[in-house]
Design a protein around this motif. Structure first.
Motif, PDB file in Angstrom:
ATOM      1  N   ALA A   1       0.824  -1.355   0.094  1.00  0.00           N
ATOM      2  CA  ALA A   1       0.174  -0.005   0.079  1.00  0.00           C
ATOM      3  C   ALA A   1       0.923   1.170  -0.182  1.00  0.00           C
ATOM      4  O   ALA A   1       0.694   2.276  -0.639  1.00  0.00           O
ATOM      5  CB  ALA A   1      -0.979   0.082   1.395  1.00  0.00           C
ATOM      6  N   GLY A   2       2.077   1.101   0.775  1.00  0.00           N
ATOM      7  CA  GLY A   2       2.779   2.142   0.781  1.00  0.00           C
ATOM      8  C   GLY A   2       3.269   2.648  -0.592  1.00  0.00           C
ATOM      9  O   GLY A   2       3.729   3.904  -1.077  1.00  0.00           O
ATOM     10  N   PHE A   3       3.978   1.624  -1.391  1.00  0.00           N
ATOM     11  CA  PHE A   3       4.258   1.785  -2.839  1.00  0.00           C
ATOM     12  C   PHE A   3       3.211   2.607  -3.619  1.00  0.00           C
ATOM     13  O   PHE A   3       3.567   3.515  -4.399  1.00  0.00           O
ATOM     14  CB  PHE A   3       4.367   0.352  -3.496  1.00  0.00           C
ATOM     15  CG  PHE A   3       5.039   0.412  -4.851  1.00  0.00           C
ATOM     16  CD1 PHE A   3       6.499   0.340  -5.115  1.00  0.00           C
ATOM     17  CD2 PHE A   3       4.244   0.542  -5.890  1.00  0.00           C
ATOM     18  CE1 PHE A   3       7.029   0.332  -6.459  1.00  0.00           C
ATOM     19  CE2 PHE A   3       4.694   0.455  -7.087  1.00  0.00           C
ATOM     20  CZ  PHE A   3       6.129   0.556  -7.030  1.00  0.00           C
ATOM     21  N   ALA A   4       1.952   1.951  -3.446  1.00  0.00           N
ATOM     22  CA  ALA A   4       0.911   2.467  -4.247  1.00  0.00           C
ATOM     23  C   ALA A   4       0.729   4.146  -3.858  1.00  0.00           C
ATOM     24  O   ALA A   4       0.483   4.875  -4.773  1.00  0.00           O
ATOM     25  CB  ALA A   4      -0.400   1.768  -3.871  1.00  0.00           C
ATOM     26  N   THR A   5       0.742   4.453  -2.452  1.00  0.00           N
ATOM     27  CA  THR A   5       0.492   5.872  -2.119  1.00  0.00           C
ATOM     28  C   THR A   5       1.630   6.646  -2.707  1.00  0.00           C
ATOM     29  O   THR A   5       1.502   7.754  -3.143  1.00  0.00           O
ATOM     30  CB  THR A   5       0.679   5.834  -0.580  1.00  0.00           C
ATOM     31  OG1 THR A   5      -0.499   4.949  -0.016  1.00  0.00           O
ATOM     32  CG2 THR A   5       0.386   7.346  -0.139  1.00  0.00           C
ATOM     33  N   ALA A   6       3.053   6.228  -2.728  1.00  0.00           N
ATOM     34  CA  ALA A   6       4.094   6.970  -3.151  1.00  0.00           C
ATOM     35  C   ALA A   6       3.962   7.181  -4.505  1.00  0.00           C
ATOM     36  O   ALA A   6       4.340   8.279  -5.152  1.00  0.00           O
ATOM     37  CB  ALA A   6       5.586   6.296  -2.805  1.00  0.00           C
ATOM     38  N   TRP A   7       3.347   6.277  -5.331  1.00  0.00           N
ATOM     39  CA  TRP A   7       3.427   6.061  -6.694  1.00  0.00           C
ATOM     40  C   TRP A   7       2.373   7.250  -7.081  1.00  0.00           C
ATOM     41  O   TRP A   7       2.626   8.376  -7.958  1.00  0.00           O
ATOM     42  CB  TRP A   7       3.071   5.003  -7.168  1.00  0.00           C
ATOM     43  CG  TRP A   7       2.823   5.052  -8.850  1.00  0.00           C
ATOM     44  CD1 TRP A   7       3.342   5.601  -9.726  1.00  0.00           C
ATOM     45  CD2 TRP A   7       2.286   3.974  -9.445  1.00  0.00           C
ATOM     46  NE1 TRP A   7       3.138   5.482 -10.946  1.00  0.00           N
ATOM     47  CE2 TRP A   7       2.433   4.047 -10.763  1.00  0.00           C
ATOM     48  CE3 TRP A   7       1.717   2.567  -9.175  1.00  0.00           C
ATOM     49  CZ2 TRP A   7       2.068   3.227 -11.779  1.00  0.00           C
ATOM     50  CZ3 TRP A   7       0.962   1.578 -10.061  1.00  0.00           C
ATOM     51  CH2 TRP A   7       1.505   2.258 -11.713  1.00  0.00           C
ATOM     52  N   MET A   8       1.211   7.401  -6.504  1.00  0.00           N
ATOM     53  CA  MET A   8       0.278   8.250  -6.554  1.00  0.00           C
ATOM     54  C   MET A   8       0.780   9.753  -6.436  1.00  0.00           C
ATOM     55  O   MET A   8       0.339  10.633  -7.184  1.00  0.00           O
ATOM     56  CB  MET A   8      -1.125   8.060  -5.800  1.00  0.00           C
ATOM     57  CG  MET A   8      -2.145   9.255  -5.910  1.00  0.00           C
ATOM     58  SD  MET A   8      -2.601   9.426  -7.572  1.00  0.00           S
ATOM     59  CE  MET A   8      -3.315   7.993  -8.318  1.00  0.00           C
ATOM     60  N   ALA A   9       1.448   9.767  -5.246  1.00  0.00           N
ATOM     61  CA  ALA A   9       2.149  11.308  -4.844  1.00  0.00           C
ATOM     62  C   ALA A   9       2.872  11.574  -5.926  1.00  0.00           C
ATOM     63  O   ALA A   9       3.112  13.055  -6.384  1.00  0.00           O
ATOM     64  CB  ALA A   9       2.939  11.204  -3.706  1.00  0.00           C
TER      65      ALA A   9
END
Length: 323
Positions: free
Chosen positions: A45-53
């Motif tokens: 989930a952290g990877f997905a959040t960082a990608w969206m940022a």
């Protein structure tokens, strides 16, 4: 001056289209997160959040048109200041002639012999106004008698300062533009590069589902980058090497390599067919890489554009050679 390799967009479509399509792939990734995490624990989930940022940061990057508009405004300020400076000289010249009729020496002292070059050169005009103000101050009594006021004399220095300030702002913007351009393109490339990583994993995770693999392949159609040039497309068999075309060599010409298939491909530019000369450009499935011809091969005789597929599946490619 051509863009440096680090300042080349990794994709061939518009920035808006890139962020839109990468957002779609990001959303698919979130829906399929359990599959990706099972394959590689770093996909969480952290990877997905960082990608969206990173996607949001790319969306916030000023467009090339905006940057050009900013420079145009600064250039307009310089042009306006130059116009006022030319008008000022005409005023001073009139009253100098009135104060010193038939005196070529005095007119040269005011700068008559320097004006022509200064009228078309910003830096020379700044120096010209400084000289003009100094001379006008020296002969202010004579000028004032002829109805050229102290305020009008003082305005010469104000115009010099205005032109100097406008010119400095323009030059500072130009000098900073290259580093800002690299930073802008790095920000734009970042979410796209993450998408390439996700796509590479998806090709393995969904090996048994062509439909799922296709969902994660970046399709650059629907909006071009504005790059004119010659486009080549084709397929390549497993464990094969092909010649794409023979292309005229120009060191600064940009070649965009797009992998529109599901296998990794390598491209290069060489003097003779069948040799791996120059620098290999490796492009992951769904990826796009852009290089100048000089970066791919510095040899001006390198005109053979080639592609290689070392995998056990057929591949597909699109290559655009800039105009």
């Amino acid at each position: 001056m051509p863009e440096t390799q680090s300042a080349i967009r990794r994709y061939s479509c518009s920035d808006v289209l890139m962020t839109s399509k990468v957002t779609t792939i990001h959303d698919l990734f979130v829906d399929d997160l359990a599959d990706f995490t099972a394959f590689d624990a770093d996909f969480d989930a952290g990877f997905a959040t960082a990608w969206m940022a990173d996607i949001e940061a790319a969306m916030a990057v000023p467009s090339d048109e905006t940057v050009q508009d900013q420079l145009a405004q600064l250039t307009e300020a310089v042009d306006t200041a130059m116009g006022l400076a030319r008008d000022k000289w005409n005023d001073v010249k009139y009253f100098a002639n009135k104060a010193f009729p038939d005196s070529d020496g005095k007119m040269h002292e005011f700068g008559a012999d320097d004006y022509r070059e200064a009228s078309v050169n910003q830096l020379k005009m700044v120096a010209f106004l400084a000289q003009l103000h100094g001379t006008a101050t020296t002969y202010k009594v004579e000028l004032i008698v002829k109805k050229y006021t102290q305020g009008e004399i003082d305005e010469i220095e104000a115009l010099r300062l205005s032109l100097f300030t406008a010119g400095r702002a323009q030059e500072d913007f130009k000098k900073k533009r290259l580093s800002k351009t690299e930073a802008r393109i790095a920000t734009l490339n970042k979410p796209y590069i993450t998408m390439l990583q996700v796509n590479s994993a998806a090709q393995i995770i969904y090996l048994d589902s062509a439909a799922k693999r296709a969902q994660y392949v970046f399709d650059s159609s629907g909006g071009g980058s504005g790059n004119s040039g010659t486009e080549y497309t084709g397929d390549i068999a497993p464990s094969a090497e092909d010649t794409i075309a023979t292309v005229p060599y120009e060191a600064t010409r940009i070649i965009t390599f797009e992998n529109v298939g599901s296998t990794g491909l390598s491209f290069w530019l060489n003097v003779f067919e069948g040799e791996n000369g120059g620098t290999l450009v490796e492009v992951a499935a769904g990826g796009v890489e852009s290089r100048t011809m000089a970066v791919v091969n510095a040899n001006a005789s390198a005109t053979k554009l080639q592609v290689q597929n070392l995998e056990e599946m057929a591949g597909s490619w699109k290559v655009t050679v800039g105009g």
